[in-house]
Design an enzyme around this catalytic site. Structure first.
Site, short mmCIF file in Angstrom:
data_model
loop_
_atom_site.label_atom_id
_atom_site.label_comp_id
_atom_site.label_asym_id
_atom_site.label_seq_id
_atom_site.Cartn_x
_atom_site.Cartn_y
_atom_site.Cartn_z
N GLY A 60 -5.16 -24.68 14.17
CA GLY A 60 -5.01 -23.58 15.17
C GLY A 60 -3.68 -22.86 14.80
N TRP A 103 -9.04 8.03 6.36
CA TRP A 103 -8.50 6.69 5.80
C TRP A 103 -7.40 7.08 5.09
CZ3 TRP A 103 -9.94 3.12 8.90
CH2 TRP A 103 -11.06 2.83 9.21
N ILE A 104 -6.48 8.00 5.04
CA ILE A 104 -5.51 8.47 4.36
C ILE A 104 -4.11 7.63 4.49
CG2 ILE A 104 -3.96 10.11 3.09
CD1 ILE A 104 -7.35 9.91 2.78
N GLU A 164 -9.55 1.75 -2.68
CA GLU A 164 -9.45 1.69 -4.03
C GLU A 164 -10.68 1.19 -4.85
OE1 GLU A 164 -7.12 2.83 -5.91
OE2 GLU A 164 -5.26 3.10 -4.39
N HIS A 177 -15.45 -3.69 -3.25
CA HIS A 177 -15.94 -4.92 -4.11
C HIS A 177 -17.37 -4.61 -4.96
CE1 HIS A 177 -15.75 -9.07 -5.27
NE2 HIS A 177 -16.97 -9.23 -4.95
N SER A 192 0.93 -1.44 -0.02
CA SER A 192 -0.15 -0.04 0.08
C SER A 192 0.98 1.32 -0.23
CB SER A 192 -0.93 0.01 1.18
OG SER A 192 -1.66 -1.06 1.05
C1 FAD Z 1 -6.88 0.99 5.38
C2 FAD Z 1 -7.43 1.87 4.38
C3 FAD Z 1 -6.47 2.97 3.66
C4 FAD Z 1 -7.01 3.56 2.91
N1 FAD Z 1 -6.15 4.43 2.05
C5 FAD Z 1 -6.92 5.62 1.36
C6 FAD Z 1 -5.90 6.83 0.95
O1 FAD Z 1 -4.81 6.64 1.04
N2 FAD Z 1 -6.46 7.79 0.40
C7 FAD Z 1 -7.96 7.69 0.19
O2 FAD Z 1 -8.44 8.78 -0.27
N3 FAD Z 1 -8.95 6.88 0.66
C8 FAD Z 1 -8.13 5.84 1.36
N4 FAD Z 1 -9.29 4.83 2.03
C9 FAD Z 1 -10.49 5.03 1.86
C10 FAD Z 1 -11.32 3.88 0.94
O3 FAD Z 1 -10.88 4.11 -0.43
C11 FAD Z 1 -12.77 3.97 1.25
O4 FAD Z 1 -12.72 3.29 2.74
C12 FAD Z 1 -13.39 3.46 0.08
O5 FAD Z 1 -13.74 4.07 -0.85
C13 FAD Z 1 -15.03 3.07 0.84
O6 FAD Z 1 -15.55 4.05 1.33
P1 FAD Z 1 -16.12 4.07 2.77
O7 FAD Z 1 -15.14 3.24 3.59
O8 FAD Z 1 -16.66 5.55 2.94
O9 FAD Z 1 -17.47 3.20 2.59
P2 FAD Z 1 -18.96 3.83 2.03
O10 FAD Z 1 -18.73 4.10 0.79
O11 FAD Z 1 -19.59 4.19 3.07
O12 FAD Z 1 -19.47 1.94 1.62
C14 FAD Z 1 -20.04 1.45 2.70
C15 FAD Z 1 -20.45 0.22 1.93
O13 FAD Z 1 -21.79 0.61 1.10
C16 FAD Z 1 -21.48 0.02 -0.18
N5 FAD Z 1 -21.93 0.87 -1.01
C17 FAD Z 1 -21.59 2.14 -1.32
N6 FAD Z 1 -22.20 2.87 -2.37
C18 FAD Z 1 -23.01 1.88 -2.74
C19 FAD Z 1 -24.01 1.84 -4.10
N7 FAD Z 1 -24.17 2.72 -4.71
N8 FAD Z 1 -24.63 0.64 -4.22
C20 FAD Z 1 -24.20 -0.47 -3.26
N9 FAD Z 1 -23.38 -0.37 -2.44
C21 FAD Z 1 -22.73 0.78 -1.97
C22 FAD Z 1 -19.95 -0.26 -0.12
O14 FAD Z 1 -19.69 -1.19 -1.27
C23 FAD Z 1 -19.68 -0.67 1.11
O15 FAD Z 1 -19.79 -2.16 1.24
C24 FAD Z 1 -8.56 3.81 2.80
C25 FAD Z 1 -9.44 2.72 3.23
C26 FAD Z 1 -8.78 1.99 4.21
C27 FAD Z 1 -9.61 1.07 4.82
#
Ligand code: FAD
Length: 391
Positions: free
Chosen positions: A347, A168-169, A370, A373, A97
């Protein structure tokens, strides 16, 4: 525990690689065995990014593999880039990452959308690891839907004034610079280079993660941050700009996930051949063979998908939807293999003696960041039907 990794290549995919691909891949593979495997479990347990490996990451070309050499990059093709990501993620998704963010989310936008001055100022230092970068797109209220972002900047004549917050950056807690996406007064998204030390800019760390523990994650907070005008990326604006970076990073993840899967499979196969229960190796039981046979099949399919995507990308023909499919398929493949592999170890599978549980936990982030799923399924759905189902 010693790193006994042996890479599976069931379909002789090595025969399709050039000598340069294999040289780059083998250098990364050796480095991971030597420098990452001995320290990674401890770093993950302590939830610390192992900064000692930054120099080595730069040396194997992991920072800007495909960025031209004139800017300090390795000047390699896309398949070499993919192979480097595969090998690093074989070690740990958190380390991959860090490399992905540095290469595809920081160096790529500066190279593609930046001015010549910006390229010269930042790219060589990012390539050498002297500077570390992060990418701020996601916000507390806008994850899958980044177009709604609230972070904004106003034109104050001789500078811009930036306000907002990202969360989450990856790399945020130690990054020297951040490529931040924010809206101007007309609501148009632009990229800005924010430097550590600018007044009003803070990067609090996100604690208590069960996943990507060897990667530092944090917030980016902008409170009336004065940004020099020359820090705006001039050559592309709109949501397509950050999404273009994501294409490049997702391509690397599609390869990286294969590395994590290969490590889980290889570990489980070795364990199954050695572990005796009911007087014979557990590898001799049909139930365990089914798991292992399905794993190598899925890894082989993922390898072929990634390689073909790499060829398309080298020709400049890979579409966003094609990259999205590979990211979704290969991460899903890896997470399923990690779960099955963990069970083969019984285990022992839950301990840090083996890498599998760490991979499994890491992949929970990789399947979410990114583009989740689900979102990637919607991208494929839209591509084949012509109908967007996001709203
Ligand atoms: C460890 C980690 C590192 C990260 N690093 C970065 C980074 O460096 N820079 C950066 O900018 N971001 C980063 N992210 C953020 C990451 O890209 C987001 O967590 C991701 O895009 C999902 O956004 P969210 O967590 O707000 O989930 P949400 O958008 O709130 O989604 C929650 C759930 O709803 C579902 N969902 C959302 N919209 C829909 C739809 N239209 N139809 C059906 N289902 C839907 C999603 O699939 C998910 O299951 C990181 C995240 C993590 C966990």
């Amino acid at each position: 525990m010693a790193d006994l990794f042996q890479a599976p290549d069931y379909y002789n995919i090595d025969d399709l690689l050039s000598d340069e691909h294999k040289m780059v891949r083998d250098a990364a593979r050796d480095w991971v065995k030597r420098e990452v495997s001995p320290i990674i479990e401890d770093a993950a347990q302590k939830a610390e990014f192992p900064k000692s490996i930054v120099k080595g990451l730069a040396e194997i070309g992991a920072f800007g593999p495909y960025i031209p050499e004139e800017y300090g990059g390795a000047g390699l093709d896309q398949i070499s880039y993919g192979l480097i990501m595969q090998e690093i993620e074989r070690g740990d998704s958190g380390v991959r990452s860090t490399a992905s963010v540095q290469s595809s989310l920081v160096m790529y936008p500066i190279w593609k959308y930046g001015s010549e001055e910006q390229r010269k100022k930042y790219l060589p230092k990012l390539a050498s690891g002297e500077f570390m970068g992060c990418f701020g797109l996601t916000e507390p209220d806008y994850g899958s839907n980044p177009g709604g972002m609230l972070t904004n900047f106003k034109d104050k004549g001789d500078h811009y004034l930036l306000n907002g917050a990202k969360m989450w950056i990856s790399n945020a807690p130690f990054a020297d610079i951040a490529v931040v996406w924010a809206k101007n007064e007309e609501g148009r998204i632009h990229g800005l280079i924010v430097e550590r030390g600018m007044e009003g800019f803070t990067t609090p760390e996100t604690h208590n993660k069960w996943s990507l523990r060897a990667s530092a994650t944090g917030e980016l907070i902008f409170n009336d941050v004065k940004i020099p005008k020359e820090n705006l990326l001039p050559n592309k604006s709109g949501l397509g700009a950050p999404l273009g970076c994501l294409d490049s990073a997702r391509f690397g993840i599609a390869w990286g996930a294969i590395g994590a899967a290969m490590d889980c499979y290889d570990t489980a196969l070795r364990y199954a051949k050695e572990r005796i229960q009911f007087d014979k190796p557990i590898a001799g039981y049909q139930l365990q063979q089914k798991k292992l046979a399905e794993m190598i099949t899925e890894i082989t399919k993922a390898q072929l998908l990634a390689l073909r995507l790499g060829q398309l990308k080298n020709e400049g023909k890979a579409t966003t939807a094609q990259i999205s499919m590979a990211k979704r398929n290969n991460v899903d493949m890896a997470i399923k293999i990690a779960r099955e592999a963990r069970q083969i170890l019984g285990g022992m599978g839950i301990t840090g003696e083996y890498s599998i549980m760490r991979h499994m936990m890491n992949l929970e982030s990789v399947i979410t960041y990114e583009g989740t799923h689900d979102i990637h399924l919607l991208i494929t759905g839209m591509d084949i039907t012509g109908i967007a189902a996001f709203k």
